[in-house]
Structure formats: structure tokens, C-alpha cells
Design an enzyme around this catalytic site. Sequence first.
Site, PDB file in Angstrom:
ATOM      1  N   TRP A  23      34.233  55.819  79.303  1.00  0.00           N
ATOM      2  CA  TRP A  23      32.880  55.718  78.747  1.00  0.00           C
ATOM      3  C   TRP A  23      32.944  55.813  77.220  1.00  0.00           C
ATOM      4  O   TRP A  23      32.396  54.971  76.497  1.00  0.00           O
ATOM      5  CB  TRP A  23      32.005  56.821  79.328  1.00  0.00           C
ATOM      6  CG  TRP A  23      30.562  56.778  78.918  1.00  0.00           C
ATOM      7  CD1 TRP A  23      29.961  55.884  78.078  1.00  0.00           C
ATOM      8  CD2 TRP A  23      29.530  57.663  79.346  1.00  0.00           C
ATOM      9  NE1 TRP A  23      28.616  56.161  77.958  1.00  0.00           N
ATOM     10  CE2 TRP A  23      28.323  57.255  78.731  1.00  0.00           C
ATOM     11  CE3 TRP A  23      29.498  58.765  80.206  1.00  0.00           C
ATOM     12  CZ2 TRP A  23      27.107  57.921  78.941  1.00  0.00           C
ATOM     13  CZ3 TRP A  23      28.284  59.413  80.415  1.00  0.00           C
ATOM     14  CH2 TRP A  23      27.114  58.994  79.783  1.00  0.00           C
ATOM     15  N   TYR A  59      29.275  50.616  79.497  1.00  0.00           N
ATOM     16  CA  TYR A  59      29.986  51.409  78.497  1.00  0.00           C
ATOM     17  C   TYR A  59      30.275  50.547  77.275  1.00  0.00           C
ATOM     18  O   TYR A  59      31.245  49.791  77.228  1.00  0.00           O
ATOM     19  CB  TYR A  59      31.303  51.956  79.051  1.00  0.00           C
ATOM     20  CG  TYR A  59      31.179  52.889  80.232  1.00  0.00           C
ATOM     21  CD1 TYR A  59      29.953  53.440  80.605  1.00  0.00           C
ATOM     22  CD2 TYR A  59      32.288  53.220  81.000  1.00  0.00           C
ATOM     23  CE1 TYR A  59      29.851  54.280  81.696  1.00  0.00           C
ATOM     24  CE2 TYR A  59      32.196  54.075  82.083  1.00  0.00           C
ATOM     25  CZ  TYR A  59      30.976  54.599  82.431  1.00  0.00           C
ATOM     26  OH  TYR A  59      30.881  55.434  83.511  1.00  0.00           O
ATOM     27  N   GLN A 175      31.176  58.451  93.457  1.00  0.00           N
ATOM     28  CA  GLN A 175      31.418  59.023  92.137  1.00  0.00           C
ATOM     29  C   GLN A 175      30.188  59.813  91.677  1.00  0.00           C
ATOM     30  O   GLN A 175      29.209  59.236  91.206  1.00  0.00           O
ATOM     31  CB  GLN A 175      31.764  57.930  91.117  1.00  0.00           C
ATOM     32  CG  GLN A 175      32.121  58.522  89.765  1.00  0.00           C
ATOM     33  CD  GLN A 175      32.632  57.514  88.760  1.00  0.00           C
ATOM     34  OE1 GLN A 175      32.454  57.686  87.564  1.00  0.00           O
ATOM     35  NE2 GLN A 175      33.278  56.446  89.225  1.00  0.00           N
ATOM     36  N   CYS A 207      32.881  68.461  81.608  1.00  0.00           N
ATOM     37  CA  CYS A 207      31.485  68.651  81.203  1.00  0.00           C
ATOM     38  C   CYS A 207      31.257  68.173  79.771  1.00  0.00           C
ATOM     39  O   CYS A 207      30.826  68.932  78.900  1.00  0.00           O
ATOM     40  CB  CYS A 207      31.068  70.109  81.363  1.00  0.00           C
ATOM     41  SG  CYS A 207      29.271  70.321  81.442  1.00  0.00           S
ATOM     42  N   ARG A 208      31.576  66.894  79.549  1.00  0.00           N
ATOM     43  CA  ARG A 208      31.364  66.244  78.255  1.00  0.00           C
ATOM     44  C   ARG A 208      32.018  67.004  77.103  1.00  0.00           C
ATOM     45  O   ARG A 208      31.476  67.152  76.028  1.00  0.00           O
ATOM     46  CB  ARG A 208      29.857  66.034  78.031  1.00  0.00           C
ATOM     47  CG  ARG A 208      29.302  65.021  79.051  1.00  0.00           C
ATOM     48  CD  ARG A 208      27.824  65.011  79.145  1.00  0.00           C
ATOM     49  NE  ARG A 208      27.233  66.150  79.802  1.00  0.00           N
ATOM     50  CZ  ARG A 208      27.318  66.420  81.117  1.00  0.00           C
ATOM     51  NH1 ARG A 208      27.991  65.625  81.920  1.00  0.00           N
ATOM     52  NH2 ARG A 208      26.725  67.465  81.625  1.00  0.00           N
ATOM     53  N   ALA A 280      38.604  60.139  77.698  1.00  0.00           N
ATOM     54  CA  ALA A 280      39.307  60.261  76.413  1.00  0.00           C
ATOM     55  C   ALA A 280      39.139  58.982  75.626  1.00  0.00           C
ATOM     56  O   ALA A 280      38.977  57.902  76.186  1.00  0.00           O
ATOM     57  CB  ALA A 280      40.789  60.558  76.630  1.00  0.00           C
ATOM     58  N   GLN A 285      43.605  63.423  73.128  1.00  0.00           N
ATOM     59  CA  GLN A 285      42.621  63.999  74.044  1.00  0.00           C
ATOM     60  C   GLN A 285      43.087  64.022  75.495  1.00  0.00           C
ATOM     61  O   GLN A 285      42.404  64.593  76.354  1.00  0.00           O
ATOM     62  CB  GLN A 285      41.300  63.231  73.937  1.00  0.00           C
ATOM     63  CG  GLN A 285      40.585  63.457  72.613  1.00  0.00           C
ATOM     64  CD  GLN A 285      39.343  62.596  72.454  1.00  0.00           C
ATOM     65  OE1 GLN A 285      39.205  61.554  73.095  1.00  0.00           O
ATOM     66  NE2 GLN A 285      38.428  63.031  71.598  1.00  0.00           N
TER      67      GLN A 285
END
Length: 327
Positions: A23, A59, A175, A207-208, A280, A285
Amino acid sequence: MSMETLAIEGIPFPVSRIALGTWAIGGWMWGGPDDRKAIATIHEALDLGITLIDTAPVYGFGHSEEVVGQALAGRRDKVAIATKVGLDWKDGKPFRNATPARIRTEIEDSLRRLRTDRIDLYQVHWPDPSVPIDETARELERLHREGKVLALGVSNFSVAQMEQFRAVAPLAAVQPPYNVFEREIESDILPWSVRHGLAVLAYGPLCRGLLSGRMTADTVFGVDDLRSADPKFHAPRFAQYLAAVTALQDFARQRFNRSVLALAIRWVLDQGPTIALWGARKPEQIAGIDQAIGWTLSADDKAEIDRILARHITDPVGPEFMAPPGG
């Protein structure tokens, strides 16, 4: 440490239980794209043993799929691509559209952007209240029979909606949002999926970014950042969640000599036939993936995690804010 894998019915090889979520790579709602770093991130994920990449047309309004297609050139057959269908957009604003005509347009656009002749897992992004679910499912079942799609899934569906879909077309995966802070699926979607043999692709396992352990009270989110609209990242809740993360970090270090990030991913993997979608956009990340695999949490460990959450989070909130409007 070798990557853990899970079979998804219809996909010819077991996929990694940690998938790359893309995303943020699309740029939209994440501060804009950086294609060079994005491609490097995808290549790093593959080198670490990830064999499932999750993306969606919305996205970056096609951009994420294009970057994934570019990054997988020459490596396509070793990777399963999961993308989605059923969201349209106008003037940069998404809305639900799961009509057969939209599905036909989207599949061809996704195949072109991804530079492939088939989608391994094709998922309805959000249920569209204006289109009967059996109508959407029937069109997807046609794509499945045509070989353009190997397996079908849904995202953000209720159990009742999945039952409707499954009555018309084979359903291999679901999902939902799922992490140690957002656990609504445990009452229905998760046990139903276990009973019916579905893989559960948990999106937002960190969680973002909250469970990455990198945020502080001074972290600021721009107006084009998804988290600026998430109540967890605003007072008074932000302080509560940060305190919980600090306590979880201490627990992870003392009990396992691991990071809170590894603990968060391991927690998701230990809940059932789950795959954690690790989002990521920069290679650094996804560092630490190896810390999340090859071990498990005991019942006592899980109970202690629950006690930590109850002690620090007095005003919890779910992921409801992310739902797009209907068509």
C-alpha cells in the site's frame, strides 16, 4: 532460519507466511512514492524468503501494481501475486464498484500493470452494497475458469457475506485487519475461516507502524498520511498505545530477546492459518523478518500480552475509519 509457509488452495506452491504489503509503495496516503526505494524493498523481501506480494489497483491508483510488475521482471514465476478488485476512483477519491463490467476492466488493467498473464490470488477489496455478492462472485468465478485467476479471496467481508460468495465461487482466502490491537475478527471471521480451510491474510499486523517500536510522542503525520485520520494516532489514545508498545517492547526483550516488531508479527502468526502482511516502502523497514519466524508464543505469553494491553489502553478503537464509501 527458513521462512514458514502456508498452502492457499489454487496456488501451485506454498507461500511465505510473511507477505510484503505494498500500500505505502503506491504513495497515496503515505506521503508520495519513491520508486527506486520501492523496487529495492521488493527485491530485499524476495531475498529474505518472501514469496507472496500483496497489492491493489487503488494503491496509488495503479502505481503500486506498476512498481510490483517492474520489480518482478525475471522473477515472476517464483512469487505469488495477490491483488484486488472492486474499488473505483474519481478525482483521487475511491469508492466501491464491484459490477461485472468493472471487474472485467480491472483484471485487464492489473494484468497489464503487473506484466503477467495471471493473478495468483484475486480478492474483492471491499463488499459493494449496491451489487449483489453472487453477481460479483459469478464474474470472478468466470475469471477463475478462464485461468486469469488461480485463487479467489475477499477482503473486509463479514461471515455472512463470505457465505454468500462461497455459494457461487470457490473461496480460498480472506483478508481482514488484524493485529494485537485490532482483534475484532476473533469473534467470527477467524474461527469461520479455520473451519472452512481459508487462509487469513492479516493486513496491518504492525497497526500502521505503531508496533514497529519506532514512534514517539513527537511523531508527526502529514495531512496526506493515512494515520492523520486514525484515532489511535491522536490524543488521548496515542499516549495509551505508545505506553502499551513500550511495555510490549520490554516484555519481548526480557522474555525472548526480540523486538516488539517481531513479537507483533509472531503473535499474528500464532493465531491460526494466518499470513502477516508486512507493509514496507524502504528496504530498512523489512529488517528483522528473521526474528519473527521459527518460534512460538505460549498460552502464558499471550495472557501476559493481554494483561499489558488492558493495563495501558483504556480507550481502544478499531480500524473502522478505513472503510471507503459505497458507489
